[in-house]
Each structure stands twice: as structure tokens, then as C-alpha cells.
Design a protein around this motif. Structure first.
Motif, PDB file in Angstrom:
ATOM      1  N   GLU A   1       0.945  -1.119   0.253  1.00 13.30           N
ATOM      2  CA  GLU A   1      -0.170   0.367   0.303  1.00 13.30           C
ATOM      3  C   GLU A   1       1.078   1.312   0.106  1.00 13.30           C
ATOM      4  O   GLU A   1       1.345   1.256   0.368  1.00 13.30           O
ATOM      5  CB  GLU A   1      -1.309   0.157   1.614  1.00 13.30           C
ATOM      6  N   GLY A   2       0.248   2.203  -0.674  1.00 16.16           N
ATOM      7  CA  GLY A   2       1.384   3.450  -0.741  1.00 16.16           C
ATOM      8  C   GLY A   2       2.920   3.618  -2.017  1.00 16.16           C
ATOM      9  O   GLY A   2       2.914   2.513  -2.732  1.00 16.16           O
ATOM     10  N   THR A   3       3.979   4.199  -1.833  1.00 16.10           N
ATOM     11  CA  THR A   3       5.019   3.991  -2.391  1.00 16.10           C
ATOM     12  C   THR A   3       6.095   4.438  -1.057  1.00 16.10           C
ATOM     13  O   THR A   3       5.701   5.285   0.197  1.00 16.10           O
ATOM     14  CB  THR A   3       4.445   6.185  -3.313  1.00 16.10           C
ATOM     15  N   VAL A   4       6.939   3.904  -1.455  1.00 19.60           N
ATOM     16  CA  VAL A   4       8.109   4.635  -0.246  1.00 19.60           C
ATOM     17  C   VAL A   4       9.454   4.556  -1.295  1.00 19.60           C
ATOM     18  O   VAL A   4       9.854   4.257  -1.832  1.00 19.60           O
ATOM     19  CB  VAL A   4       8.366   2.706   0.626  1.00 19.60           C
ATOM     20  N   GLU A   5      10.528   5.162  -0.651  1.00 19.55           N
ATOM     21  CA  GLU A   5      11.507   5.713  -0.942  1.00 19.55           C
ATOM     22  C   GLU A   5      12.214   5.099  -0.389  1.00 19.55           C
ATOM     23  O   GLU A   5      12.645   5.265   1.493  1.00 19.55           O
ATOM     24  CB  GLU A   5      11.442   7.070  -0.640  1.00 19.55           C
ATOM     25  N   VAL A   6      13.325   4.054  -0.956  1.00 22.81           N
ATOM     26  CA  VAL A   6      14.374   3.497  -0.338  1.00 22.81           C
ATOM     27  C   VAL A   6      15.300   3.660  -0.623  1.00 22.81           C
ATOM     28  O   VAL A   6      16.382   3.547  -2.250  1.00 22.81           O
ATOM     29  CB  VAL A   6      14.082   1.936  -0.370  1.00 22.81           C
ATOM     30  N   THR A   7      16.646   4.245  -0.308  1.00 22.91           N
ATOM     31  CA  THR A   7      17.991   4.543  -0.555  1.00 22.91           C
ATOM     32  C   THR A   7      18.661   3.394  -0.059  1.00 22.91           C
ATOM     33  O   THR A   7      19.319   2.897   1.376  1.00 22.91           O
ATOM     34  CB  THR A   7      18.379   5.760  -0.222  1.00 22.91           C
ATOM     35  N   VAL A   8      19.267   3.036  -1.060  1.00 23.00           N
ATOM     36  CA  VAL A   8      20.631   1.461  -0.945  1.00 23.00           C
ATOM     37  C   VAL A   8      21.968   1.788  -1.669  1.00 23.00           C
ATOM     38  O   VAL A   8      21.465   2.271  -3.007  1.00 23.00           O
ATOM     39  CB  VAL A   8      20.126   0.439  -1.111  1.00 23.00           C
ATOM     40  N   ALA A   9      22.983   1.767  -1.226  1.00 21.24           N
ATOM     41  CA  ALA A   9      24.422   2.726  -1.528  1.00 21.24           C
ATOM     42  C   ALA A   9      24.403   4.053  -2.474  1.00 21.24           C
ATOM     43  O   ALA A   9      24.450   3.790  -3.724  1.00 21.24           O
ATOM     44  CB  ALA A   9      24.570   0.875  -2.888  1.00 21.24           C
ATOM     45  N   GLU A  10      23.212   4.108  -2.032  1.00 26.10           N
ATOM     46  CA  GLU A  10      23.486   5.743  -2.558  1.00 26.10           C
ATOM     47  C   GLU A  10      22.315   6.390  -3.573  1.00 26.10           C
ATOM     48  O   GLU A  10      22.932   7.130  -4.758  1.00 26.10           O
ATOM     49  CB  GLU A  10      24.686   6.826  -2.583  1.00 26.10           C
ATOM     50  N   VAL A  11      21.649   5.271  -4.109  1.00 29.17           N
ATOM     51  CA  VAL A  11      21.107   5.337  -4.917  1.00 29.17           C
ATOM     52  C   VAL A  11      18.832   5.204  -4.032  1.00 29.17           C
ATOM     53  O   VAL A  11      19.070   4.519  -3.325  1.00 29.17           O
ATOM     54  CB  VAL A  11      21.414   4.362  -6.078  1.00 29.17           C
ATOM     55  N   THR A  12      18.392   6.364  -4.412  1.00 29.85           N
ATOM     56  CA  THR A  12      16.668   5.709  -3.923  1.00 29.85           C
ATOM     57  C   THR A  12      15.790   5.162  -5.590  1.00 29.85           C
ATOM     58  O   THR A  12      15.894   5.993  -6.404  1.00 29.85           O
ATOM     59  CB  THR A  12      16.499   7.261  -3.932  1.00 29.85           C
ATOM     60  N   HIS A  13      15.381   4.882  -4.427  1.00 24.99           N
ATOM     61  CA  HIS A  13      14.053   3.633  -5.529  1.00 24.99           C
ATOM     62  C   HIS A  13      12.942   4.209  -5.377  1.00 24.99           C
ATOM     63  O   HIS A  13      12.572   3.950  -4.005  1.00 24.99           O
ATOM     64  CB  HIS A  13      14.507   1.931  -5.419  1.00 24.99           C
ATOM     65  N   THR A  14      12.162   4.569  -5.971  1.00 23.43           N
ATOM     66  CA  THR A  14      10.837   4.598  -5.182  1.00 23.43           C
ATOM     67  C   THR A  14      10.002   3.049  -6.019  1.00 23.43           C
ATOM     68  O   THR A  14       9.923   3.107  -6.563  1.00 23.43           O
ATOM     69  CB  THR A  14       9.850   6.064  -6.163  1.00 23.43           C
ATOM     70  N   VAL A  15       9.781   2.999  -4.713  1.00 24.21           N
ATOM     71  CA  VAL A  15       8.976   1.633  -4.697  1.00 24.21           C
ATOM     72  C   VAL A  15       7.611   1.513  -5.096  1.00 24.21           C
ATOM     73  O   VAL A  15       7.319   2.296  -3.518  1.00 24.21           O
ATOM     74  CB  VAL A  15       9.733   0.735  -3.651  1.00 24.21           C
TER      75      VAL A  15
END
Length: 193
Positions: free
Chosen positions: A146-160
Motif C-alpha cells: 500500500e502506498g509508495t516508499v523511497e528506499v535508499t541503498v548504496a546512495e541510490v534512491t528507488h521509488t517503490v
């Protein structure tokens, strides 16, 4: 964060405080040594071990890193031996009200098993950051329900977004952020290396 002067401690917080004190003792560290290793002040660590305050997700993340444990594993250590079937009513729930973060151990870790499933909820604007991987190389899969989360890993942000799945091996810092407008609910699969 709960202040001991305003309310009774949650039983989970009490067990967590006892376990954190045990871990420090098992490692033979003083509060000063743990403060140096974790970057958390000695006074905060002391209040935490005496259950005068509830830990935040960030604080637990730092301590888990120092002790080489995932947060789920630490939380499992303060629970009784989990049965093979874990009804929803018996799944351990941990809240960081200040950060707007709720974590449910859907399938608590178990000795000898490498994977676990966690449900996480972030309120709009909530952000939880971890300075290091609790266990270097831990594999994580994030499936947004549900919704959207921004996940930052290894200085890269992914919009999931809802229905999307992000997978990665974690070796350093990470951050989970709910930009809103609604809350985010996601399943996290953790697989130890």
C-alpha cells in the motif's frame, strides 16, 4: 520516545532493555565502550538498559549493527521460542511512535533458519535511516502492499510503489521514507547470508 516519568513501561520494552544489557555484558563492554562503538551517548544507553526510555528505530539499528544482529533477530530474542505457525495475534509488534514507524514480525526469525518476513508501516513524512547493515551482505526484498516508499541503498534512491518489489544485498547505510500523501505498508523479506 517514551519517558519513564509519564507512563508504565511496555512489557516488550522491559524485555528489550534486559536483553540489551545482557548483550553488552556478554561482549564484556562497559557503557563507555558501547557508546564509543555505537555513537550513542552513555547516558542514553544507561537509560535504555534501565527501561527509562523506549528505543527509536534508528537507535536500535545502531545497536543491532554493533551486535551483528538484524532488528528482527534482536526482537525475537526477547520473545519466547516461536512456534511454526504464528497467528496474527501473536506476531510481535514494535512501534516507534516518534518516527511514525510500526514493525510486525510476521514470521519471527528462528535459530537455524535464514529468512524472515516483516510487515512495516510508515506514516506520511516518516523516515527511518540505518547507518550500517546489521549483517553485511544481508539480502532484502521489499514488496509494497500500500502506498509508495523511497528506499535508499548504496546512495541510490528507488521509488517503490504498490505491487512493486525491490531486492538487494545490503552492505552499508539504508533509508526508508514515506513521502505521502498516505501511509506506506510493505512486506520485507530478510535473508541472512
Amino acid at each position: 520516545m517514551r519517558d519513564a516519568t509519564t507512563e508504565e513501561p511496555d512489557p516488550m520494552d522491559v524485555r528489550l532493555a534486559v536483553r540489551l544489557a545482557e548483550l553488552r555484558t556478554e561482549h564484556g563492554w562497559s557503557l563507555d565502550e558501547l557508546a564509543h562503538r555505537s555513537g550513542v551517548s552513555r547516558s542514553t544507553l544507561s537509560r535504555l538498559e534501565r527501561c527509562e526510555v523506549s528505543p527509536t528505530a534508528t537507535l536500535l539499528g545502531r545497536l543491532c549493527t554493533v551486535y551483528g544482529r538484524t532488528m528482527s533477530r534482536l526482537l525475537m530474542e526477547v520473545e519466547a521460542e516461536p512456534p511454526p505457525l504464528v497467528p496474527e495475534a501473536r506476531q510481535a509488534v514494535w512501534r516507534d511512535e516518534e518516527a511514525g514507524f510500526v514493525r510486525r514480525s510476521v514470521s519471527p526469525p528462528h535459530p537455524g533458519l535464514r529468512a524472515e518476513v516483516v510487515e512495516s508501516i510508515l506514516e506520511p513524512g516518516a523516515s527511518v535511516a540505518y547507518e550500517e547493515a546489521p549483517v553485511p551482505g544481508v539480502e532484502q526484498h521489499i514488496w509494497v502492499q500500500e502506498g509508495t516508499v523511497e528506499v535508499t541503498v548504496a546512495e541510490v534512491t528507488h521509488t517503490v510503489r504498490t505491487g512493486d518489489c525491490l531486492r538487494f544485498r545490503l552492505h552499508g547505510p539504508s533509508r526508508f521514507r514515506c513521502a505521502g500523501p498516505g501511509r506506506t505498508r510493505y512486506a520485507l523479506l530478510v535473508v541472512l547470508p
